[in-house]
Design an enzyme around this catalytic site. Structure first.
Site, PDB file in Angstrom:
ATOM      1  N   SER A 179       0.799  -1.222   0.000  1.00 12.27           N
ATOM      2  CA  SER A 179       0.000   0.000   0.000  1.00 12.27           C
ATOM      3  C   SER A 179       0.835   1.277   0.000  1.00 12.27           C
ATOM      4  O   SER A 179       0.362   2.300  -0.460  1.00 12.27           O
ATOM      5  CB  SER A 179      -0.962  -0.006   1.177  1.00 12.27           C
ATOM      6  OG  SER A 179      -0.285  -0.283   2.377  1.00 12.27           O
ATOM      7  N   HIS A 207      -5.374  -3.851  -2.309  1.00 10.86           N
ATOM      8  CA  HIS A 207      -5.121  -2.924  -3.423  1.00 10.86           C
ATOM      9  C   HIS A 207      -5.120  -3.608  -4.784  1.00 10.86           C
ATOM     10  O   HIS A 207      -4.978  -2.957  -5.806  1.00 10.86           O
ATOM     11  CB  HIS A 207      -3.797  -2.187  -3.205  1.00 10.86           C
ATOM     12  CG  HIS A 207      -3.833  -1.310  -1.997  1.00 10.86           C
ATOM     13  ND1 HIS A 207      -4.346  -0.048  -2.019  1.00 10.86           N
ATOM     14  CD2 HIS A 207      -3.474  -1.556  -0.720  1.00 10.86           C
ATOM     15  CE1 HIS A 207      -4.280   0.471  -0.798  1.00 10.86           C
ATOM     16  NE2 HIS A 207      -3.761  -0.425   0.006  1.00 10.86           N
ATOM     17  N   LYS A 239     -11.724  -0.163  -1.463  1.00  7.34           N
ATOM     18  CA  LYS A 239     -10.777   0.491  -2.361  1.00  7.34           C
ATOM     19  C   LYS A 239     -11.376   0.492  -3.768  1.00  7.34           C
ATOM     20  O   LYS A 239     -12.219   1.328  -4.035  1.00  7.34           O
ATOM     21  CB  LYS A 239      -9.426  -0.168  -2.241  1.00  7.34           C
ATOM     22  CG  LYS A 239      -8.838   0.357  -0.925  1.00  7.34           C
ATOM     23  CD  LYS A 239      -7.829  -0.287  -0.208  1.00  7.34           C
ATOM     24  CE  LYS A 239      -7.677   0.453   1.123  1.00  7.34           C
ATOM     25  NZ  LYS A 239      -7.000  -0.366   2.108  1.00  7.34           N
TER      26      LYS A 239
HETATM   27  C1  PLP Z   1      -6.948  -0.514   3.531  1.00  9.69           C
HETATM   28  C2  PLP Z   1      -6.278  -1.790   3.881  1.00  9.69           C
HETATM   29  C3  PLP Z   1      -6.810  -2.661   4.837  1.00  9.69           C
HETATM   30  C4  PLP Z   1      -7.984  -2.279   5.683  1.00  9.69           C
HETATM   31  O1  PLP Z   1      -9.157  -2.267   4.974  1.00  9.69           O
HETATM   32  P1  PLP Z   1     -10.394  -1.368   5.496  1.00  9.69           P
HETATM   33  O2  PLP Z   1     -11.529  -1.869   4.717  1.00  9.69           O
HETATM   34  O3  PLP Z   1     -10.025   0.048   5.195  1.00  9.69           O
HETATM   35  O4  PLP Z   1     -10.518  -1.609   6.966  1.00  9.69           O
HETATM   36  C5  PLP Z   1      -6.187  -3.865   5.019  1.00  9.69           C
HETATM   37  N1  PLP Z   1      -5.080  -4.199   4.337  1.00  9.69           N
HETATM   38  C6  PLP Z   1      -4.510  -3.377   3.440  1.00  9.69           C
HETATM   39  C7  PLP Z   1      -3.272  -3.791   2.721  1.00  9.69           C
HETATM   40  C8  PLP Z   1      -5.083  -2.133   3.189  1.00  9.69           C
HETATM   41  O5  PLP Z   1      -4.515  -1.290   2.332  1.00  9.69           O
END
Ligand code: PLP
Length: 391
Positions: A179, A207, A239
């Protein structure tokens, strides 16, 4: 609060300010995929995870849902929180990612707490990539398993960690698309090492899901791996799907096990049914494949335009394009300068990234136009010449 506690909290807050780590929230008036609005000003948005520009699609989807008059279970999934809509979304997610089953969670953070906290026990070893997301680390802590890390993407180091482990059961955990750096995990090597060493591979595709693969099937399709190769798969709806929520995909055994034993699943209220219905529609939109192509065209355009700009980029082929500026001060100065020039690009600082690795993390999306990317690169060059180390 008594003075003992007051002093402790105040001390921590002062430290945070002193180290330029203070975080503030911005009450935006409008949050679109391309533009943000704050205090009557409009900004180009390069800081959202809305990769396909689907967040705005929820207006339409929720309208349709409302007309059908769905209610909400308002309870945990094992009481009355599970519905036909949840069931349908789970089936469609499983089918789209190529797994027998999927299980919905209210967030990715919650899904990772559930996965690691439930699958690992205090007699096991969890082996993390150094750059794994905080939710994976926290899930591991919940399990009370032994924790070790390997250097980012370093498979030789992982192999050492696996052979040296003192427990029979080991879990290897990695983001698919990291990320903060935008690079991919060496998936084939990870799969092979885990098979050789009888370790369980857990992949967080937050992602990658919706973005990678021709129609957004995720990292597995992108790397042409079989479902058995990634036995525990996690994706988010927060996302590329542009909403909120997450899911775990895997075998019948895995999903049954989580339903029986995962406390973050059992003891938390389900996603609202109206929302789940809307998510089904957003998923259909995502599956058409044209949005992924538009995003890919923007990524290619951005990479071409970067040439000869001298910006300190971390090399990345994905929608996440980090400008590694180094100090917190430089990241904050550049971010503010860009804001004053109509661009919203948030400074990312420790502890989210390692010390001295503060960065501006650009996220490209399908709603951006080429002229937006030109504006961004121009502005970045100016800001870097004003505030960069050489300035
Ligand atoms: C955003 C993210 C999460 C958390 O997801 P949410 O739905 O925002 O709680 C978990 N793992 C990764 C790699 C992320 O980028």
């Amino acid at each position: 609060m008594n003075t003992l506690w007051q002093a402790r909290l105040n001390h921590a807050l002062q430290q945070q300010k002193q180290h330029l780590r203070w975080r503030s929230r911005i009450p935006f008036e409008q949050q679109g995929s391309r533009y943000l609005q704050y205090e009557q000003q409009t900004y180009l948005n390069f800081s959202s995870n809305d990769y396909l520009g689907l967040s705005s699609y929820y207006h339409t989807a929720l309208d349709k849902t409302r007309q059908r008059g769905y209610g909400n279970g308002v309870s945990s999934p094992l009481i009355t929180g599970h519905s036909r809509a949840h069931e349908a979304l789970e089936q469609q997610l499983a089918q789209h990612t190529g797994y027998p089953r999927a299980l919905l969670f209210s967030s990715g953070y919650c899904a990772n707490l559930a996965l690691l906290g439930t699958l690992a026990t205090r007699h096991d070893t969890i082996i993390h990539d150094d750059n794994n997301h905080a939710s994976l680390l926290d899930g591991g802590i919940l399990s009370r398993a032994r924790h070790i890390r390997y250097r980012h993407r370093d498979m030789g180091h992982l192999q050492e960690r696996l052979t040296d482990r003192s427990t029979e059961h080991a879990l290897v955990v990695s983001d698919s698309l990291f990320s903060m750096d935008g690079d991919l995990a060496p998936m084939t090597e990870l799969v092979n090492l885990c098979e050789q060493q009888q370790a369980l591979l857990i992949i967080d595709d937050a992602h990658g899901f919706g973005v990678l693969g021709e129609r957004g099937q995720g990292i597995r399709a992108h790397c042409q791996l079989k479902a058995e190769h990634i036995p525990v798969y996690m994706g988010t709806l927060s996302k590329a799907v542009g909403g909120v929520g997450a899911f775990v995909a895997g075998s019948d055994t895995l999903i049954d096990y989580l339903i029986q034993f995962a406390r973050p699943y059992i003891y938390s209220t389900s996603l609202p049914t109206v929302w789940v219905e809307a998510t089904v529609q957003a998923l259909h939109r995502l599956q058409q494949g044209d949005l992924q192509q538009r995003l890919q065209a923007n990524i290619s355009y951005f990479i071409t335009q970067l040439h000869n700009t001298g910006l300190p980029m971390i090399a990345s082929q994905t929608a996440i394009q980090p400008v590694l500026v180094g100090t917190n001060q430089c990241a904050l100065d550049m971010s503010l300068w860009l804001r004053n020039h109509g661009i919203w690009l948030t400074a990312i600082r420790p502890p989210t990234v390692a010390e001295h690795q503060a960065r501006l993390r650009i996220t490209l999306n399908a709603a951006h136009q080429q002229e937006d990317i030109d504006t961004l690169i121009n502005a970045l060059q100016q800001a870097w010449s004003l505030y960069g180390q050489h300035a």
